[in-house]
Scaffold this motif. Sequence first.
Motif, PDB file in Angstrom:
ATOM      1  N   THR A 156      53.657  18.597   4.662  1.00 46.29           N
ATOM      2  CA  THR A 156      54.644  17.524   4.717  1.00 46.29           C
ATOM      3  C   THR A 156      55.920  17.947   3.991  1.00 46.29           C
ATOM      4  OG1 THR A 156      53.871  16.482   2.679  1.00 46.29           O
ATOM      5  CG2 THR A 156      52.811  15.800   4.736  1.00 46.29           C
ATOM      6  N   GLU A 157      57.035  17.324   4.366  1.00 44.68           N
ATOM      7  CA  GLU A 157      58.304  17.647   3.712  1.00 44.68           C
ATOM      8  C   GLU A 157      58.290  17.216   2.247  1.00 44.68           C
ATOM      9  OE1 GLU A 157      61.466  16.041   6.262  1.00 44.68           O
ATOM     10  OE2 GLU A 157      60.016  16.285   7.880  1.00 44.68           O
ATOM     11  N   ALA A 158      57.539  16.170   1.931  1.00 49.01           N
ATOM     12  CA  ALA A 158      57.546  15.636   0.567  1.00 49.01           C
ATOM     13  C   ALA A 158      56.740  16.497  -0.394  1.00 49.01           C
ATOM     14  CB  ALA A 158      57.003  14.212   0.572  1.00 49.01           C
ATOM     15  N   ILE A 190      54.164  32.206   3.739  1.00 51.85           N
ATOM     16  CA  ILE A 190      55.436  32.632   4.308  1.00 51.85           C
ATOM     17  C   ILE A 190      56.507  31.596   4.036  1.00 51.85           C
ATOM     18  CG2 ILE A 190      54.427  34.089   6.106  1.00 51.85           C
ATOM     19  CD1 ILE A 190      54.674  31.765   8.052  1.00 51.85           C
ATOM     20  N   VAL A 191      57.754  32.045   4.079  1.00 49.30           N
ATOM     21  CA  VAL A 191      58.873  31.155   3.800  1.00 49.30           C
ATOM     22  C   VAL A 191      59.998  31.453   4.779  1.00 49.30           C
ATOM     23  CG1 VAL A 191      59.948  32.686   2.098  1.00 49.30           C
ATOM     24  CG2 VAL A 191      60.344  30.212   1.963  1.00 49.30           C
ATOM     25  N   ILE A 192      60.745  30.415   5.125  1.00 53.04           N
ATOM     26  CA  ILE A 192      61.952  30.576   5.932  1.00 53.04           C
ATOM     27  C   ILE A 192      63.124  30.620   4.952  1.00 53.04           C
ATOM     28  CG2 ILE A 192      63.416  29.558   7.705  1.00 53.04           C
ATOM     29  CD1 ILE A 192      60.917  28.059   8.730  1.00 53.04           C
ATOM     30  N   ILE A 221      69.685  22.920  -0.150  1.00 58.40           N
ATOM     31  CA  ILE A 221      68.344  22.369  -0.271  1.00 58.40           C
ATOM     32  C   ILE A 221      67.303  23.437   0.080  1.00 58.40           C
ATOM     33  CG2 ILE A 221      69.114  20.023   0.228  1.00 58.40           C
ATOM     34  CD1 ILE A 221      67.973  20.377   3.063  1.00 58.40           C
ATOM     35  N   ASP A 222      66.048  23.178  -0.318  1.00 53.70           N
ATOM     36  CA  ASP A 222      65.009  24.184  -0.117  1.00 53.70           C
ATOM     37  C   ASP A 222      63.922  23.711   0.844  1.00 53.70           C
ATOM     38  OD1 ASP A 222      63.734  22.271  -1.592  1.00 53.70           O
ATOM     39  OD2 ASP A 222      63.134  23.604  -3.240  1.00 53.70           O
ATOM     40  N   SER A 223      64.243  22.726   1.694  1.00 61.29           N
ATOM     41  CA  SER A 223      63.250  22.267   2.657  1.00 61.29           C
ATOM     42  C   SER A 223      63.964  21.824   3.932  1.00 61.29           C
ATOM     43  CB  SER A 223      62.431  21.096   2.097  1.00 61.29           C
ATOM     44  OG  SER A 223      63.244  19.950   1.939  1.00 61.29           O
ATOM     45  N   MET A 224      63.185  21.781   5.035  1.00 59.03           N
ATOM     46  CA  MET A 224      63.734  21.297   6.298  1.00 59.03           C
ATOM     47  C   MET A 224      62.677  20.471   7.000  1.00 59.03           C
ATOM     48  SD  MET A 224      63.659  24.637   8.834  1.00 59.03           S
ATOM     49  CE  MET A 224      64.761  25.582   7.807  1.00 59.03           C
ATOM     50  N   ASN A 225      63.075  19.767   8.044  1.00 58.28           N
ATOM     51  CA  ASN A 225      62.143  18.947   8.813  1.00 58.28           C
ATOM     52  C   ASN A 225      60.949  19.787   9.250  1.00 58.28           C
ATOM     53  OD1 ASN A 225      61.309  18.075  11.785  1.00 58.28           O
ATOM     54  ND2 ASN A 225      61.917  16.252  10.662  1.00 58.28           N
TER      55      ASN A 225
END
Length: 276
Positions: free
Chosen positions: A217-219, A234-236, A242-246
């Motif tokens: 989840t994004e939260a 893994i990371v995008i 910000i450090d998160s996306m949908n």
Amino acid sequence: MQKFISSLQNPNVKRILQLQEKARARKKENAFVVEGVREIHLAIKGGYKLKELYYNPELFPAEKAENLIPFPADLTELSPEVYEKIAYRGSTEGVTGIFEAKELSLENVQLKNENPLILIAEAPEKPGNIGALLRTADAAAVDAVFIANPRTDLFNPNIIRSSVGCVFTTQLATGTTSEIIAFLKQHKIAIFGAALQASVPYDSIDFTQAAAIVVGTEATGLSEEWRENSTQNIVIPMAGEIDSMNVSVAAGILVFEAKRQRRSSAISGSKFKIHN
């Protein structure tokens, strides 16, 4: 014999509304409601049994309704007032079906591809996000979608609507995180969890092997159990503030990178480095 309903107090009208609104009613009857021609076609193509079909001839002609049924099912004409009552969407096409639900068990999953690609979402809650994930899975033609620790009934009409019927086009299964991890290990499928901790860039991973891409989840992101059992987190990389996306956007990036690698590998036989 074809039926006709003109009363809003008809028990079937109340039943349809219950199936739309209550997960408990869907579970009790083992049935769910699908509205719209495309969605009904996709459900039938996906092997779901159509039990009943309701239509309003002013919006959907009787001959079309009859042709929509591939096997015996109850056909009922509704008056405009009654159909308006059961219509879930604002721009309705005038046809709604009741289908028998399937058991979305891991035991029913059949992986026909030697190197399957599976998309997994842990504890998604918003129907819009789940629908978008299912559309992504369909567009990429992944082998299966697993929902870990589901918080929402997957036959919720909002999910069917937001997925534009893609809930029926891909193998779908639910289970606990532990059950799904056990399934993946049993089938020797590498686990790549989208997480910030101990991660490497997603495009440095070999997705041509049997692989599961896991998003949270994004939260809260992925649970510790997923992070600890990943073959590699893994990371995008992101260059913004910000450090998160949908979650559905992230899943789309990861899944289509896997598909790109698989196309390239099929052409050139090239391999990517696997991080351990």
